[in-house]
Write a protein that holds these residues in place. Sequence first.
Motif, PDB file in Angstrom:
ATOM      1  N   ALA A  70     -63.717  30.263  57.957  1.00  0.00           N
ATOM      2  CA  ALA A  70     -63.390  28.955  57.911  1.00  0.00           C
ATOM      3  C   ALA A  70     -63.917  28.304  59.114  1.00  0.00           C
ATOM      4  CB  ALA A  70     -61.835  28.756  57.590  1.00  0.00           C
ATOM      5  N   TRP A  73     -67.535  27.881  58.751  1.00  0.00           N
ATOM      6  CA  TRP A  73     -68.045  26.678  57.935  1.00  0.00           C
ATOM      7  C   TRP A  73     -67.732  25.353  58.338  1.00  0.00           C
ATOM      8  CZ3 TRP A  73     -70.993  25.631  54.046  1.00  0.00           C
ATOM      9  CH2 TRP A  73     -70.592  24.664  53.108  1.00  0.00           C
ATOM     10  N   LYS A  74     -66.606  25.206  59.419  1.00  0.00           N
ATOM     11  CA  LYS A  74     -66.402  23.958  59.917  1.00  0.00           C
ATOM     12  C   LYS A  74     -67.355  23.760  60.854  1.00  0.00           C
ATOM     13  CE  LYS A  74     -62.433  22.417  63.003  1.00  0.00           C
ATOM     14  NZ  LYS A  74     -62.451  23.205  64.316  1.00  0.00           N
ATOM     15  N   ASN A  77     -70.324  22.430  59.248  1.00  0.00           N
ATOM     16  CA  ASN A  77     -70.240  21.101  59.052  1.00  0.00           C
ATOM     17  C   ASN A  77     -70.333  20.118  60.086  1.00  0.00           C
ATOM     18  OD1 ASN A  77     -69.779  20.805  55.971  1.00  0.00           O
ATOM     19  ND2 ASN A  77     -68.620  22.482  56.354  1.00  0.00           N
ATOM     20  N   GLU A  78     -69.671  20.448  61.198  1.00  0.00           N
ATOM     21  CA  GLU A  78     -69.453  19.515  62.451  1.00  0.00           C
ATOM     22  C   GLU A  78     -70.632  19.432  63.097  1.00  0.00           C
ATOM     23  OE1 GLU A  78     -64.893  20.817  63.967  1.00  0.00           O
ATOM     24  OE2 GLU A  78     -66.976  21.449  64.920  1.00  0.00           O
ATOM     25  N   HIS A  80     -73.716  19.620  61.582  1.00  0.00           N
ATOM     26  CA  HIS A  80     -74.595  19.363  60.507  1.00  0.00           C
ATOM     27  C   HIS A  80     -75.979  20.547  60.757  1.00  0.00           C
ATOM     28  CE1 HIS A  80     -72.729  15.789  59.954  1.00  0.00           C
ATOM     29  NE2 HIS A  80     -72.770  15.375  61.239  1.00  0.00           N
ATOM     30  N   LEU A  81     -75.460  21.610  60.784  1.00  0.00           N
ATOM     31  CA  LEU A  81     -76.692  22.652  60.686  1.00  0.00           C
ATOM     32  C   LEU A  81     -77.535  22.765  59.320  1.00  0.00           C
ATOM     33  CD1 LEU A  81     -74.827  25.795  62.493  1.00  0.00           C
ATOM     34  CD2 LEU A  81     -75.923  24.028  63.324  1.00  0.00           C
ATOM     35  N   LYS A 128     -70.739  23.054  48.060  1.00  0.00           N
ATOM     36  CA  LYS A 128     -69.602  22.332  48.819  1.00  0.00           C
ATOM     37  C   LYS A 128     -68.521  23.349  48.993  1.00  0.00           C
ATOM     38  CE  LYS A 128     -70.460  18.386  46.780  1.00  0.00           C
ATOM     39  NZ  LYS A 128     -69.688  17.183  46.011  1.00  0.00           N
ATOM     40  N   MET A 129     -68.536  24.573  48.411  1.00  0.00           N
ATOM     41  CA  MET A 129     -67.424  25.544  48.527  1.00  0.00           C
ATOM     42  C   MET A 129     -66.154  24.929  48.112  1.00  0.00           C
ATOM     43  SD  MET A 129     -68.086  28.084  51.873  1.00  0.00           S
ATOM     44  CE  MET A 129     -67.604  29.657  50.947  1.00  0.00           C
ATOM     45  N   GLN A 130     -66.397  23.943  46.992  1.00  0.00           N
ATOM     46  CA  GLN A 130     -65.109  23.674  46.307  1.00  0.00           C
ATOM     47  C   GLN A 130     -64.753  24.939  45.250  1.00  0.00           C
ATOM     48  OE1 GLN A 130     -66.966  19.756  45.070  1.00  0.00           O
ATOM     49  NE2 GLN A 130     -64.918  19.079  45.252  1.00  0.00           N
TER      50      GLN A 130
ATOM     51  N   LEU B 655     -61.639  25.109  50.354  1.00  0.00           N
ATOM     52  CA  LEU B 655     -61.825  24.662  49.023  1.00  0.00           C
ATOM     53  C   LEU B 655     -61.634  23.165  48.801  1.00  0.00           C
ATOM     54  CD1 LEU B 655     -59.804  27.445  47.387  1.00  0.00           C
ATOM     55  CD2 LEU B 655     -62.332  27.008  46.841  1.00  0.00           C
ATOM     56  N   GLN B 657     -62.031  21.109  50.961  1.00  0.00           N
ATOM     57  CA  GLN B 657     -63.159  20.049  51.706  1.00  0.00           C
ATOM     58  C   GLN B 657     -62.393  19.347  53.122  1.00  0.00           C
ATOM     59  OE1 GLN B 657     -66.161  19.539  49.937  1.00  0.00           O
ATOM     60  NE2 GLN B 657     -65.292  21.590  49.253  1.00  0.00           N
TER      61      GLN B 657
END
Lengths: 664, 664
Positions: A70, A73-74, A77-78, A80-81, A128-130, B655, B657
């Motif tokens: 997690a 993933w954070k 995103n943070e 913007h890789l 998006k890993m939804q 999941l 987001q």
Amino acid sequence: MEEVDHLAHERSKAQFDGDAMKVVWAGSKHALDVADRMARLVASDPVFRKDNRPMLARKELFKNTLRKAAHAWKRINELHLTEEEASMLRVFVDEPSYVDLHWGMFVPAIKGQGTDEQQKKWLPLAYKMQIIGCYAQTELGHGSNVQGLETTATFDPKTDEFIIHSPTLTSSKWWPGGLGKVSTHAVVYARLITEGKDYGVHGFIVQLRSLDDHSPLPGITIGDIGTKFGNGAYNTMDNGVLQFDHVCIPRNQMLMRVSQVTREGKYIVSDVPRQLVYGTMVYVRQTIVSDASKALSRAVCIAVRYSAVRRQFGSQDGGPETQVIDYKTQQSRLFPLLASAYAFRFVGEWLKWLYADVTQRLQANDFSTLPEAHACTAGLKSLTTSATADGIEECRKLCGGHGYLCSSGLPELFAVYVPACTYEGDNVVLLLQVARFLMKTVSQLGSGKQPVGTTAYMGRAQHLMQYKCDVCGAEDWLKPSVILEAFEARAVRLAVNCAQNISKAPSPEEGFSELSADLVEAAVAHCQLIVVSKFIEKVQQDIPGRGVKEQLQILCNIYALSVLHKHLGDFLVTGCITPRQGSLANDQLRSLYSQIRPNAVALVDAFNYTDHYLGSVLGCYDGNVYPKLEEEAWKDPLNDSVVPDGYHEYVRPVLKQKFRVSRL
Amino acid sequence: MEEVDHLAHERSKAQFDGDAMKVVWAGSKHALDVADRMARLVASDPVFRKDNRPMLARKELFKNTLRKAAHAWKRINELHLTEEEASMLRVFVDEPSYVDLHWGMFVPAIKGQGTDEQQKKWLPLAYKMQIIGCYAQTELGHGSNVQGLETTATFDPKTDEFIIHSPTLTSSKWWPGGLGKVSTHAVVYARLITEGKDYGVHGFIVQLRSLDDHSPLPGITIGDIGTKFGNGAYNTMDNGVLQFDHVCIPRNQMLMRVSQVTREGKYIVSDVPRQLVYGTMVYVRQTIVSDASKALSRAVCIAVRYSAVRRQFGSQDGGPETQVIDYKTQQSRLFPLLASAYAFRFVGEWLKWLYADVTQRLQANDFSTLPEAHACTAGLKSLTTSATADGIEECRKLCGGHGYLCSSGLPELFAVYVPACTYEGDNVVLLLQVARFLMKTVSQLGSGKQPVGTTAYMGRAQHLMQYKCDVCGAEDWLKPSVILEAFEARAVRLAVNCAQNISKAPSPEEGFSELSADLVEAAVAHCQLIVVSKFIEKVQQDIPGRGVKEQLQILCNIYALSVLHKHLGDFLVTGCITPRQGSLANDQLRSLYSQIRPNAVALVDAFNYTDHYLGSVLGCYDGNVYPKLEEEAWKDPLNDSVVPDGYHEYVRPVLKQKFRVSRL
Ligand SMILES: Cc1cc2nc3c(=O)[nH]c(=O)nc-3n(C[C@H](O)[C@H](O)[C@H](O)COP(=O)(O)OP(=O)(O)OC[C@H]3O[C@@H](n4cnc5c(N)ncnc54)[C@H](O)[C@@H]3O)c2cc1C
Ligand SMILES: Cc1cc2nc3c(=O)[nH]c(=O)nc-3n(C[C@H](O)[C@H](O)[C@H](O)COP(=O)(O)OP(=O)(O)OC[C@H]3O[C@@H](n4cnc5c(N)ncnc54)[C@H](O)[C@@H]3O)c2cc1C
């Protein structure tokens, strides 16, 4: 702890430009830069700490993996890789998890086997890993034999649905990573049955768990399959078991790129060629080869540095003892592995090119190179993973007793790596596929059909069957052409011998199966030739940097001649070289070890691995091994108390004679 | 669970008397009986349960080991077990613990190096376990090089005491089993210093912990050195670290059998020859060889049974698939290991005899055979432990994916076994010792001094250097004399080649070190010859039981010819056999595999291992693999809850987001 570089003297001896070598290893200046940034990012973030892994119980370990995944993933995103950066970051997080299967198998399966429409629907969710997906192929009863899978997907025209079902115990899905505890979805492989007919194994997208509360959907039983080899290691992964009790999914969740079932239940094969599926396999196996060079190079880095620090015997007049890296036995075990790490790196790089080439051709409807590319990646997957697994364990042994401690990093590296010999194709089963391809190639030799790519040398079979190696002195073994021809001749002769022996059998199938152990040896010879030839090609390129090319040349020769020495029987039994030439190769090898020796530490520095990524007190950059070993020891939970838990119940009574009964 | 013998059909195919083979494996009817009783005793006692081991955290695991050790001691006393029975019971408890070092190293060290008086004082305490001892030799900085140990024992004539001290970090004792948490005493090896002079390394009995409350005595720091390779495995052992800060012990706690320090501080060498110490090493290494056959046979038993249960591919018209044991590749990997298990069993039995013989001679002051016996046990320790470690891992791979689960038993078997390649002498260091002995033997060949024992064949060097193998057909390779001569010729020629090459070097020492990789190969060849020749001798004995001798004959040939095939390069490069003869050996090997195939399951049944001892769902006697695999899986702690711990914190946010930030 003191801040001294105990390996400074070793580093000062290097005869080449270390920074230039780093670029060669990374593949490009850009790749080096990305890797370097991502490695540091991970190493400096306390969440990604790894050293406590071997001490955690399964549940804690697993929870911690979820946390890391997690957090990664954070950060992705943070910050913007980019995709490239994100995947590098995951490499350096260095902890198997559901994420690997999601990106590495689930997404590619949908890309490769889904229609455009299906891709449009599912890929954005996955990106998006939804949804989190896994790859559920293997069952309790069937792994290698995919066609034998028992799970059924029966089309019901009344409801326009497939009914997914596990009819037997052995049909339970078993092994899929990410399945046990995390995945919300899976690509499930099942026998497609429609209109009463079994059309064999196909892929289906199946939702497994509720997106609200994560509980398994009705009719679905899931669990983890239990503890696996090693401390920490692959136990961070939730390999799972899955049983279906008549679970319904919409018809459009069958992956329909190459075949479809219509609303009426008709089975239709589309005009998209089936071979496309092989493209995905070429891709996945190519990544496995490049992972092999990573794993082996880590082990080698640890063993080389520690061998330069460790001293044992040979003190003269009270001076320092000999560094164990100076013992010829240590060199003859260690330097071929160092050379293999580089060899696998370059063949992996070439495979990347091959995959791109195959993809391009496929897009132009050119399938001609696919069988050869497929055999080649299968064989190289097998060769490099077997050699890497063995190589890591050898590195562990090269560190003596201390290599047996988890703090050396080597036990976990081994335990986490070895399944690569089994997943994505059992290595022996893969070599048999390569052998089959070689036998086909041999059988077509007379037909005018020219063998292509990595089998092109077989087109010169007649010449190679007659060839005599002309080595007269040890230095003749340094010529690339000499090495190449010896390896080509050995590979061709082993293959042709097998073909001839098969032709004597009552049937080709019986012959193939009777001789399969020999065929595997022929396949290995073919694959080793590929590695040698790609290394030679690499070294023949223009490589900038002082001394870099020279070092690679030496490593290339060490790789080739150590393989030759190990498989000397092959070369001699086929008459490719004479006993005398075999001895000369061995003499040359010894001299190459002496040449590489002063560069060994710098050659592993070129991997540019952080101490975090290595995860080894024996392999730390500064070589300050002993204080670190001690420091790690005291962290063990057993050292929480001086008198161990259990002393009063189980030790004291022994000492105090509570269990002694007088003999009657 | 259903009670069916899934392997009944396999068992019915056996062509020999299984009970008679059990006697052969056990060594005698009596030994079989004792082993059988002790194995059942352990298997039926819930305290000795092992299956949960891989899941326990270190502290729990360790406490449980203390419990088992105490319970075993209790049972040994309650049942008045004989020494033989007690040691068998410990074998089947199958969990490394302080007890191993107490009986296996501490007691023998006192017996071997203590004076009669010292033995009279310490042994009764040790026998009753009123004290628990370990063997503290290795230090952080020195393992192989015992002469380099740094701990000091300085005699103080004022107090009539030795002052034991750890002068440096690297002088910390490091690795001794049983030291970390349990032992009250240790035999500590330290440099004896008296009258200002360093007399080198000697053994001392040192009390470490209070017999009242188990706390370390003043000046003593002790701890565990941390987690080691594998789940469960050797983590049941408290390998320890130990530092001395000027700890005083009475003078009479120096082990004084071969040398003494007087009240005045004079160092005196007694007339008891130093070589006696080698006797103990012969003893310990002999037990390691016999443990190798045990460990390898367990792995082979699992892999053979599972390979007979596992089916994959080759179904004809919906019939059952092929048992994987019927694939020639599987056979060519598995059957040589089956043969090796038997080979190591017999060479271990012979080593027991050798030890008895050496002991008898020593008592009669005959030291003539000691160097040869010492080289021979060192070499066989190295050969059998390396082959066993590799063999266990190969067995694991032979079980495909399922071999990677701890419930297969194979990961733990491997992890617990591998340090045998390192302790009691690093395997490469040992082979170099063997090589040194071989070079000495070669150099004395002209001198009239006849080589003895296992080197006797070198007396026929002249003949063997000229010998030409006369094999014309594959069946010629079945003759024991043919096999023996080929192995003898190979061993002699490799050794003589090395000697000749050494003689070209500036000095023998330089030559030896430069050629040490070749020397190791020569030493391996010598050791393999010993194993082959002892197997042949065994088979030439009178062996009762229908078909038993025939099966052993086949196994013996498989062992010899598979070694020959693997090391074909050696045989060809030395011209011992021709390429054609090499191919014929390979043909013969294939035929031998077919002959052993129907007997494979019965041959592993002959080990008479209980399911408890095997500890493997894949290797269980009834072959009912799949339900057991499933049952084990559900026991994993991760399956305690359907939704995993960590879902809410770390999966749901992904999941949902929560970590997605919009790109600026
Ligand atoms: C850590 C790990 C992760 C995995 N992850 C996944 C995953 O995410 N998804 C998934 O679907 N699967 C996964 N798998 C399963 C994996 O793909 C299978 O284990 C693999 O395909 C091997 O199949 P098997 O286990 O059935 O071996 P088997 O085929 O049973 O092999 C047993 C033995 O039989 C031999 N053998 C089999 N067939 C032949 C033949 N025709 N000729 C000669 N010898 C033969 C093999 O060489 C081997 O020695 C994973 C496995 C592991 C260990
Ligand atoms: C599980 C386990 C239990 C143990 N139990 C005990 C115990 O109860 N009591 C105790 O005292 N010790 C114990 N030991 C320590 C053990 O005896 C040492 O680890 C062993 O002697 C090897 O020494 P080392 O670790 O120093 O290896 P090193 O000598 O450092 O070996 C490192 C490398 O150097 C090479 N090398 C070393 N010297 C030479 C040479 N001259 N020529 C060529 N190559 C060389 C080796 O081959 C190896 O590859 C145990 C170790 C383990 C792993």
